[in-house]
Design a protein around this motif. Structure first.
Motif, PDB file in Angstrom:
ATOM      1  N   LEU A  48       0.455  -1.251   0.250  1.00 46.73           N
ATOM      2  CA  LEU A  48       0.191  -0.050  -0.357  1.00 46.73           C
ATOM      3  C   LEU A  48       0.730   1.166   0.041  1.00 46.73           C
ATOM      4  O   LEU A  48       0.755   2.041  -0.470  1.00 46.73           O
ATOM      5  CB  LEU A  48      -1.748  -0.694   1.355  1.00 46.73           C
ATOM      6  CG  LEU A  48      -1.585   1.300   1.245  1.00 46.73           C
ATOM      7  CD1 LEU A  48      -2.492   1.060  -0.058  1.00 46.73           C
ATOM      8  CD2 LEU A  48      -2.725   1.117   2.834  1.00 46.73           C
ATOM      9  N   ALA A  49       2.025   1.585   0.665  1.00 44.08           N
ATOM     10  CA  ALA A  49       2.752   1.877   1.056  1.00 44.08           C
ATOM     11  C   ALA A  49       3.152   2.587  -0.387  1.00 44.08           C
ATOM     12  O   ALA A  49       3.452   4.053  -0.688  1.00 44.08           O
ATOM     13  CB  ALA A  49       3.758   2.466   1.836  1.00 44.08           C
ATOM     14  N   SER A  50       3.684   1.165  -0.963  1.00 46.81           N
ATOM     15  CA  SER A  50       4.840   1.618  -2.503  1.00 46.81           C
ATOM     16  C   SER A  50       3.725   2.657  -3.305  1.00 46.81           C
ATOM     17  O   SER A  50       3.934   3.260  -4.099  1.00 46.81           O
ATOM     18  CB  SER A  50       5.161   0.399  -3.055  1.00 46.81           C
ATOM     19  OG  SER A  50       4.106  -0.170  -2.896  1.00 46.81           O
ATOM     20  N   VAL A  51       2.387   1.602  -3.841  1.00 45.77           N
ATOM     21  CA  VAL A  51       1.815   2.607  -4.353  1.00 45.77           C
ATOM     22  C   VAL A  51       1.129   3.556  -4.320  1.00 45.77           C
ATOM     23  O   VAL A  51       1.017   4.562  -5.342  1.00 45.77           O
ATOM     24  CB  VAL A  51       0.048   1.117  -4.855  1.00 45.77           C
ATOM     25  CG1 VAL A  51       0.974  -0.277  -5.468  1.00 45.77           C
ATOM     26  CG2 VAL A  51      -0.603   1.415  -3.939  1.00 45.77           C
ATOM     27  N   TRP A  52       0.321   4.480  -2.486  1.00 46.13           N
ATOM     28  CA  TRP A  52       0.464   5.036  -2.441  1.00 46.13           C
ATOM     29  C   TRP A  52       1.414   6.397  -3.083  1.00 46.13           C
ATOM     30  O   TRP A  52       0.892   7.898  -3.754  1.00 46.13           O
ATOM     31  CB  TRP A  52       0.263   5.402  -0.973  1.00 46.13           C
ATOM     32  CG  TRP A  52      -1.047   6.297  -0.903  1.00 46.13           C
ATOM     33  CD1 TRP A  52      -0.940   7.537  -1.589  1.00 46.13           C
ATOM     34  CD2 TRP A  52      -2.338   6.428   0.240  1.00 46.13           C
ATOM     35  NE1 TRP A  52      -1.946   8.227  -1.062  1.00 46.13           N
ATOM     36  CE2 TRP A  52      -2.272   7.827   0.325  1.00 46.13           C
ATOM     37  CE3 TRP A  52      -2.811   5.326   0.983  1.00 46.13           C
ATOM     38  CZ2 TRP A  52      -4.259   7.717   1.208  1.00 46.13           C
ATOM     39  CZ3 TRP A  52      -3.571   5.614   1.354  1.00 46.13           C
ATOM     40  CH2 TRP A  52      -4.396   6.810   1.343  1.00 46.13           C
ATOM     41  N   ALA A  53       2.054   5.795  -2.851  1.00 44.03           N
ATOM     42  CA  ALA A  53       4.159   6.993  -2.952  1.00 44.03           C
ATOM     43  C   ALA A  53       4.243   7.352  -4.589  1.00 44.03           C
ATOM     44  O   ALA A  53       5.220   8.358  -4.726  1.00 44.03           O
ATOM     45  CB  ALA A  53       4.444   6.462  -2.077  1.00 44.03           C
ATOM     46  N   THR A  54       3.997   6.550  -5.292  1.00 41.02           N
ATOM     47  CA  THR A  54       4.068   6.071  -6.366  1.00 41.02           C
ATOM     48  C   THR A  54       2.682   7.019  -7.370  1.00 41.02           C
ATOM     49  O   THR A  54       3.024   6.550  -8.594  1.00 41.02           O
ATOM     50  CB  THR A  54       4.738   4.733  -7.064  1.00 41.02           C
ATOM     51  OG1 THR A  54       3.798   4.314  -6.730  1.00 41.02           O
ATOM     52  CG2 THR A  54       5.757   4.925  -6.585  1.00 41.02           C
ATOM     53  N   LEU A 106       9.198   9.688  -0.482  1.00 40.98           N
ATOM     54  CA  LEU A 106       9.537   9.481   1.201  1.00 40.98           C
ATOM     55  C   LEU A 106       8.295  10.001   2.307  1.00 40.98           C
ATOM     56  O   LEU A 106       7.965   8.484   2.735  1.00 40.98           O
ATOM     57  CB  LEU A 106      10.895  10.419   1.459  1.00 40.98           C
ATOM     58  CG  LEU A 106      11.342   9.956   2.514  1.00 40.98           C
ATOM     59  CD1 LEU A 106      11.698   8.249   2.774  1.00 40.98           C
ATOM     60  CD2 LEU A 106      12.782  10.609   2.875  1.00 40.98           C
ATOM     61  N   PHE A 107       7.726  11.162   2.339  1.00 38.30           N
ATOM     62  CA  PHE A 107       6.804  11.368   3.608  1.00 38.30           C
ATOM     63  C   PHE A 107       6.048  10.149   2.495  1.00 38.30           C
ATOM     64  O   PHE A 107       5.323   9.951   4.225  1.00 38.30           O
ATOM     65  CB  PHE A 107       6.754  12.577   3.202  1.00 38.30           C
ATOM     66  CG  PHE A 107       7.886  13.420   4.599  1.00 38.30           C
ATOM     67  CD1 PHE A 107       8.160  13.332   5.822  1.00 38.30           C
ATOM     68  CD2 PHE A 107       8.674  14.912   3.061  1.00 38.30           C
ATOM     69  CE1 PHE A 107       9.563  13.993   6.170  1.00 38.30           C
ATOM     70  CE2 PHE A 107       9.511  15.283   3.968  1.00 38.30           C
ATOM     71  CZ  PHE A 107       9.597  14.518   5.006  1.00 38.30           C
ATOM     72  N   THR A 108       5.058  10.173   1.862  1.00 32.33           N
ATOM     73  CA  THR A 108       3.919   9.641   1.364  1.00 32.33           C
ATOM     74  C   THR A 108       4.066   7.691   2.001  1.00 32.33           C
ATOM     75  O   THR A 108       3.367   8.001   2.631  1.00 32.33           O
ATOM     76  CB  THR A 108       3.857   9.553  -0.038  1.00 32.33           C
ATOM     77  OG1 THR A 108       3.510  10.904  -0.273  1.00 32.33           O
ATOM     78  CG2 THR A 108       2.128   8.938  -0.199  1.00 32.33           C
ATOM     79  N   ALA A 109       5.548   7.519   1.196  1.00 32.99           N
ATOM     80  CA  ALA A 109       5.052   5.847   1.851  1.00 32.99           C
ATOM     81  C   ALA A 109       5.669   5.865   3.171  1.00 32.99           C
ATOM     82  O   ALA A 109       4.364   5.563   4.409  1.00 32.99           O
ATOM     83  CB  ALA A 109       6.678   5.724   1.621  1.00 32.99           C
TER      84      ALA A 109
END
Ligand code: ATP
Ligand code: MG
Lengths: 339, 507
Positions: free
Chosen positions: A99-105, A118-121
């Motif tokens: 989830l963190a990797s897709v939200w951050a991209t 970075l912050f989003t992840a």
């Protein structure tokens, strides 16, 4: 032992009790046996790799690759080790990484560049950890169930965000981190991050009140509560910590793959738990080491690499991993009972 | 005794643990039908010896003969087959199983070898409980829901569910009140009359006198005296054999009361109650004062302490420290205000068994050694050393895991925790359970000294002489209500026991 007259209590307190030194040494020795046996396994694996595929395995690039792969799961394992030491379990780590990797991209996030990603992840990791922690610490849910629910929902959300597509990273400063130019003395930056997380994790576990409290909660939660420790808050912090590690790992994965995908982090929970267990962490809580867990990760990653170089299929790999877990636990039981 | 071979004869038993020689060539003879008492200081090796006898530990060297024949006890089952049953010091019941299931654990009555006959198990359990004088315990209840005293009875029922010839009891009376102890002794009497031998361990010398036939004294893993007559050996001789010195078994002198009475109370309890546990309670403890709560097991004493400490939420009333009310039901608030609790169940409620003594001792005062969460381990170790030395905890190396300490020394580790924290109000729940005679006197002296330095102490103990000897003021409880309050010097043991049992102040 000769007749051991009990020392006069008021004076001469420095009379050593029966066998003070040996007891002290036994403790040290036991800790060493565990670490040494893991190092031994790792050495044997490297030997096998070197013998079967001398040119490929020992090639600098391959070793860099092994370490880089170990970094992502390694960071997750450090967080997991804390959770298990405290008597909990976090089944959602792989899903949180996804989830963190897709939200951050997402396209929207990438507009904010390096810092945005970075912050989003990290924030997504912390957010998931917060939900886990609140449900477990204050909602009274069993860690297994709460994090299982998080596993399902985080994966679902990740799929919804991406619609199953791979999200390519277009921010150059992020991609550059994975390039050879960014290596420091031949060491990839991702590996440096892993090393830093390991050192910080070790210090926190062994030298801070936070670490002590985690061990106390895992060893005997009721005793910890009556000793004045806020057990619930400690549990919340521990799942936050695990979430934070997942966020960092997600960022490393983005750098490594140059993309975000909802299938990222598949089965990380099993790998992280397995690494912690073979590293000597008690699944029932109360005992565990960061060094052991990290060695566990390195052992697993090395096996995967050797198998891949020798063109063996993943099914064989899985069987070998299972066998190693069993062997490691048996060896530890032996060393624990004979020393 | 008749010259036939003893029922049991152990000779030259040695047993070492890493760094500790727990038994160093111990001999023990037990005759059928006798009560053989095993005495020794904390850590002398009593429990280790009986674990060897129970097949739970394998001796390094030495022989065991049973009715004249050499035997090897490879496992607890082997010992049970011979008719040796053991009631361990640390209760070993499965909390999530019922009374009947615990009693028959490992030898369930079955049909066709595997279908458990629950009804038969319950019926035979009920019969055993009847025999033990406790027909009110329901064989279907979960053991975890029973009081400590009742759990002790269940352990005993489990031992008796086998066909026994020798029954070993490791400090069985520690969790019992005087009534229950009488009951226990009646059972022991029945057993010995039927020719069963009993090996009995206790730190209460008066019990040894009441039921013992012969005494073996252990010191530092050796038998320093064997087969002494229990009734005629002078106490001072037994004590000096155990400790290697003369212990004056006396309580420290009380300070003059006027000075204490003038101080403002540090702990005030107003109208505190919990439904079904204890009735509204008012009490005050001043700095320098030791207040004792006397009462039977189950009279609500531990519940009172835990409620004051915030571990249970009161239904009514409040607790004040220095006149400031504490947040109800919050241990952290209590600890921050300077309260400390040494709980009754040290294993379940206080100790981190896998951790070292140092960490167990420092766990409540970590912030004292920490700056911004960072622990100064040198300071921590030094402080733990000092606390350990002050209580003469053995072994005196604070790096050993608490798990390896003997029962009494584990208790000292719990006390050391609060010594180190330097709290203002200390709640002591059965502080000397399982603590040997010599160490007891030291503990009393430490508690009194701390009180003289201004600590307020609230003491709970099943041992009436301890409450009377140590406390300044005594509250007598019966079924959750205070039935009498008086300065300790105006009470004697008989009077307290009368009050506790009948609750009618007979004067
Ligand atoms: N499993 C173990 N590992 C290491 N040391 C042990 C272990 N069990 C006991 N010991 C050590 O052996 C010695 C004897 O312990 P034991 O429990 O037999 O004492 P005890 O006489 O029963 O004392 P107490 O009156 O306090 O119950 C102690 O020094 C104890 O620390
Ligand atoms: Mg013992």
């Amino acid at each position: 032992m000769t007749q051991n007259v009990s020392p006069p209590r008021d004076s001469a307190p420095k009379v050593p009790s029966a066998g003070e030194q040996p007891a002290w040494r036994a403790v040290l020795f036991r800790a060493d046996v565990r670490t040494l046996s893991l190092l031994g396994v790792l050495a044997v694996l490297i030997l096998i790799g070197g013998l079967t595929k001398p040119d490929q395995f020992l090639d600098t690039r391959n070793l860099q690759l092994v370490l880089t792969q170990a970094s992502v799961i390694g960071v997750v394992t450090v967080g997991m080790t804390f959770v298990i030491i405290s008597g909990g379990i976090d089944l959602s780590v792989g899903a949180i990484v996804a989830l963190a990797s897709v939200w951050a991209t997402t396209v929207a996030t990438q507009e904010y560049g390096f810092a945005g990603i970075l912050f989003t992840a990290v924030l997504v990791g912390l957010g998931c950890g917060l939900v886990n922690g609140v449900l477990i610490a204050y909602g009274g849910m069993v860690p297994f169930i709460a994090t299982l629910a998080m596993l399902a929902s985080a994966r679902g959300l990740a799929l919804q965000i991406t619609d199953g597509r791979t999200q390519i990273v277009t921010v150059d400063s992020v991609l550059d981190l994975g390039e050879r130019d960014a290596y420091v003395l031949g060491i990839p930056p991702l590996v440096l991050v892993f090393a830093a997380v390991t050192v910080v994790g070790w210090l926190v576990l062994n030298r801070t009140t936070f670490g002590r409290r985690s061990v106390a909660v895992g060893g005997n939660a009721e005793a910890a509560r009556l000793a004045g420790i806020d057990v619930r808050r400690q549990r919340l912090y521990l799942y936050l910590l695990s979430g934070l590690c997942c966020g960092i790992a997600a960022f490393l994965l983005i750098v490594l793959a140059g993309s975000g995908q909802n299938t990222n982090g598949n089965l990380y929970e099993l790998d992280a738990i397995a690494a912690a267990i073979i590293g000597g962490t008690l699944l029932t809580g109360g005992r565990g080491t960061i060094v052991g867990s990290v060695l566990g990760v390195l052992i697993f990653t090395t096996i995967t690499n050797i198998f891949a170089l020798n063109n063996l299929q993943t099914d064989v790999q899985q069987i070998a991993k299972g066998a190693i877990i069993v062997a490691a636990v048996l060896v530890q039981r032996r060393t624990a009972s004979t020393t | 005794m008749a010259p036939e071979p003893p029922l049991l004869s152990m000779s030259g038993i040695t047993k070492s643990f890493p760094g500790v020689r727990a038994l160093d060539g111990v001999d023990l003879d037990v005759q059928a039908g006798e009560v053989h008492c095993l005495l020794g200081q904390n850590g002398a090796g009593k429990s280790t010896l009986i674990k060897v006898l129970a097949g739970a530990h394998q001796p390094d060297t030495g022989t065991i003969s049973w009715r004249g024949e050499d035997v090897t006890l490879r496992s607890p089952i082997a010992a049970m087959r011979l008719g040796i049953a053991t009631i361990y010091q640390e209760l070993d019941l499965v909390e999530h199983l019922s009374v009947a299931e615990n009693v028959h654990l490992g030898h369930e009555p079955t049909t066709a070898g595997f279908v458990v006959r629950g009804r038969a198990a319950r019926a035979s359990t009920a019969e055993l409980l009847q025999r033990l004088g406790h027909p009110e315990i329901d064989p279907g209840r979960l053991v975890g829901d029973l009081s400590a005293a009742h759990q002790q009875i269940v352990s005993m029922a489990r031992a008796l569910s086998h066909d026994v010839r020798l029954i070993v009891m490791d400090e069985p009376s520690a969790a019992l009140d005087p009534d229950e102890v009488d009951n226990l002794f009646r059972i022991v009497g029945d057993l010995t009359a039927a020719g069963v031998a009993v090996v009995y361990i206790s730190h209460r010398l008066e019990e040894i006198r009441r039921i013992g036939d012969r005494v073996t004294v252990l010191k530092d893993g050796r038998a320093v005296a064997r087969g002494l007559p229990a009734k005629s050996t002078p106490t001072s001789e037994v004590v000096s054999l155990m400790t290697g010195r003369n212990v004056e078994y006396v309580f420290p002198p009380r300070p003059d009361t006027p000075r204490v009475a003038a101080a403002e109370p540090v702990l005030t309890v107003e109208n505190l109650s919990r439904r079904g546990e204890f009735a509204p309670l008012d009490l005050q403890v001043r700095p320098g004062e030791i207040v004792g709560l006397a009462g039977l097991v189950g009279s609500g004493r531990s519940e009172i302490l835990e409620t004051i400490y915030g571990a249970r939420k009161p239904d009514t009333g409040r607790v004040l420290v220095d006149g400031k009310p504490l947040r109800p039901g919050s241990v952290r608030a209590a600890v921050r205000a300077g309260l400390g609790l040494a709980p009754e169940e040290r294993k379940a409620q206080a100790l981190l068994m896998l951790e070292s003594v140092t960490r167990n001792v420092s766990v409540s005062s970590m912030s004292r050694f920490a700056r911004a969460g960072w622990i100064d381990r040198g300071a921590e170790l030094g402080a733990a050393r000092a606390a350990v030395r002050e209580l003469s905890l053995r072994p005196d190396n604070p790096d050993v895991p608490v798990r390896t300490l003997s029962g009494g020394n584990q208790q000292k580790a719990v006390l050391a925790r609060w010594l180190l924290r330097g709290c203002r109000v200390l709640l002591l729940d059965e502080p000397t359970r399982g603590v040997d005679v010599g160490a007891r006197a030291e503990l009393y002296a430490v508690v009194r000294r701390l009180a003289d330095e201004g600590l307020a102490v609230l003491l709970v103990s099943s041992e009436v002489p301890e409450v009377l000897g140590l406390a300044d003021r005594v509250l007598v409880l019966r079924e959750g209500s205070v039935v009498h309050t008086a300065p300790a010097r105006e009470l004697d043991e008989h009077r307290v026991l009368d009050l506790v049992m009948e609750g009618s102040p007979a004067s």
